[in-house]
Design a protein around this motif. Structure first.
Motif, short mmCIF file in Angstrom:
data_model
loop_
_atom_site.label_atom_id
_atom_site.label_comp_id
_atom_site.label_asym_id
_atom_site.label_seq_id
_atom_site.Cartn_x
_atom_site.Cartn_y
_atom_site.Cartn_z
N LYS A 119 19.89 15.64 62.19
CA LYS A 119 20.37 15.89 60.83
C LYS A 119 20.89 17.30 60.62
O LYS A 119 21.24 17.67 59.50
N GLU A 120 20.94 18.08 61.65
CA GLU A 120 21.45 19.44 61.51
C GLU A 120 22.96 19.41 61.29
O GLU A 120 23.67 18.53 61.81
N SER A 121 23.46 20.36 60.53
CA SER A 121 24.90 20.42 60.25
C SER A 121 25.35 21.87 60.27
O SER A 121 24.57 22.79 60.01
N TRP A 122 26.63 22.07 60.55
CA TRP A 122 27.20 23.41 60.59
C TRP A 122 27.45 23.91 59.17
O TRP A 122 27.80 23.14 58.27
N SER A 123 27.25 25.22 58.95
CA SER A 123 27.63 25.87 57.69
C SER A 123 28.09 27.27 58.02
O SER A 123 27.65 27.87 59.02
N PRO A 124 28.98 27.83 57.22
CA PRO A 124 29.52 29.16 57.54
C PRO A 124 28.46 30.24 57.39
O PRO A 124 27.49 30.10 56.65
N LEU A 125 28.67 31.31 58.10
CA LEU A 125 27.77 32.46 58.02
C LEU A 125 28.09 33.24 56.76
O LEU A 125 29.22 33.65 56.53
#
Length: 318
Positions: free
Chosen positions: A75-81
């Motif tokens: 369930k992990e997802s990318w998000s901007p720093l």
């Protein structure tokens, strides 16, 4: 060997990052998962900077060396720093894996925790922190702060003491500038009155600007802001005006003890600190007055010499 490529991998919180040399995308998934301590099955590889999914081996080989990848699981997802939030963006990303009926961990995390994690990654970023952030770190529990930073407790104590000295120095600089500005305004007003003695003052009490919301407590005689600073601030004597310091110093221990509701020892320490701060400011004012007096004397001496020179020159022409 020509196809072996250096690259970097991190987890979705960006708290772990490793450098690897791999020949293929499949090898990146296997070795990256080993370094990050997670299973290698059902791994999604994305570019760390924009979240682009990397599934094609040919595309992987076209990427420049030392490209940074993020490995995502389940369930992990990318998000901007996001750096502007004081280093707490990673906590927001962690919350996406929580179930709907699970209490969000962000509500239980102390405000200094994100700052500590930011410093743990890059201690030099401390120069970018605001004064509120610095005060938050100073007020943090030392053992917990040491654990979050990976420091020994003695080193964390030294860090907090250093941050407090930085805050005190900045506050002292502000107070000195305010005192200097007040003195220069008073000196300018005095000069104008001496130059125009016949003109009545157009100001009077109306020139004093009273800040909004500064209500005076009828019981103590102090403004509400002054009481708030005395009771709730670290080193309150550095945050009070000179008039407030004079009021505190003149009240005595017993009177201030009733105002603050403190014990006599704590109240006496506060009065001693206020008196010391007041003495320091008065010395600064005297120093400014001495400099100005010296400048006026020099100006008068120069004017006298010029007048004498003109009289001497006139007698010579006669």
């Amino acid at each position: 060997m020509a196809d072996i490529r250096p690259c970097k991998v991190c987890n979705f919180t960006r708290q772990k990052s490793y450098g690897l040399v791999v020949p293929s995308l499949a090898e990146l998934k296997i070795r990256g998962s080993e370094f990050l301590g997670c299973p290698s099955d059902q791994v999604t590889v994305v570019l760390e900077d924009d979240g682009t999914i990397v599934e094609d081996q040919s595309y992987f080989l076209c990427l420049p060396p030392n490209t940074k990848f993020m490995l995502l699981h389940e369930k992990e997802s990318w998000s901007p720093l996001r750096k502007m939030d004081g280093g707490t963006a990673w906590m927001a990303r962690e919350s996406v894996i929580l179930e709907n009926d699970t209490v969000d961990a962000l509500g239980l995390v102390a405000p200094w925790w994100g700052l500590a994690q930011q410093l743990k990654q890059d201690l030099a970023s401390i120069i970018l922190l605001s004064e509120d952030d610095l005060q938050t770190l100073v007020d943090a529990p030392c053992p917990e702060l040491a654990s979050a930073l990976g420091f020994q407790e003695k080193k964390a104590v030294d860090l907090q003491e250093t941050l407090q000295r930085v805050l005190d120095r900045r506050e002292e600089e502000r107070q000195s500038k305010e005192l200097l500005q007040l003195y220069l305004k008073a000196a300018e007003k005095e000069d104008k009155q001496q130059e125009e003695p016949s003109q009545p003052s157009q100001g009077g009490a109306g020139e004093v600007d009273m800040p909004d919301g500064m209500e005076v407590d009828s019981a103590s005689g102090f403004m509400s802001r002054t009481l708030m600073v005395l009771k709730g601030k670290t080193s309150p004597e550095t945050r009070l005006s000179t008039e407030d310091l004079q009021m505190v110093a003149s009240r005595g221990v017993e009177a201030m003890q009733q105002v603050l509701g403190w014990d006599s020892s704590r109240t006496a320490d506060l009065l001693q600190a206020c008196k010391a701060e007041l003495a320091t400011r008065l010395q600064q004012v005297q120093a400014v007055q001495s400099v100005r007096s010296t400048q006026l004397d020099s100006s008068r001496q120069a004017g006298g010499k010029n007048a004498q020179g003109k009289r001497t020159a006139a007698r010579g022409r006669d």
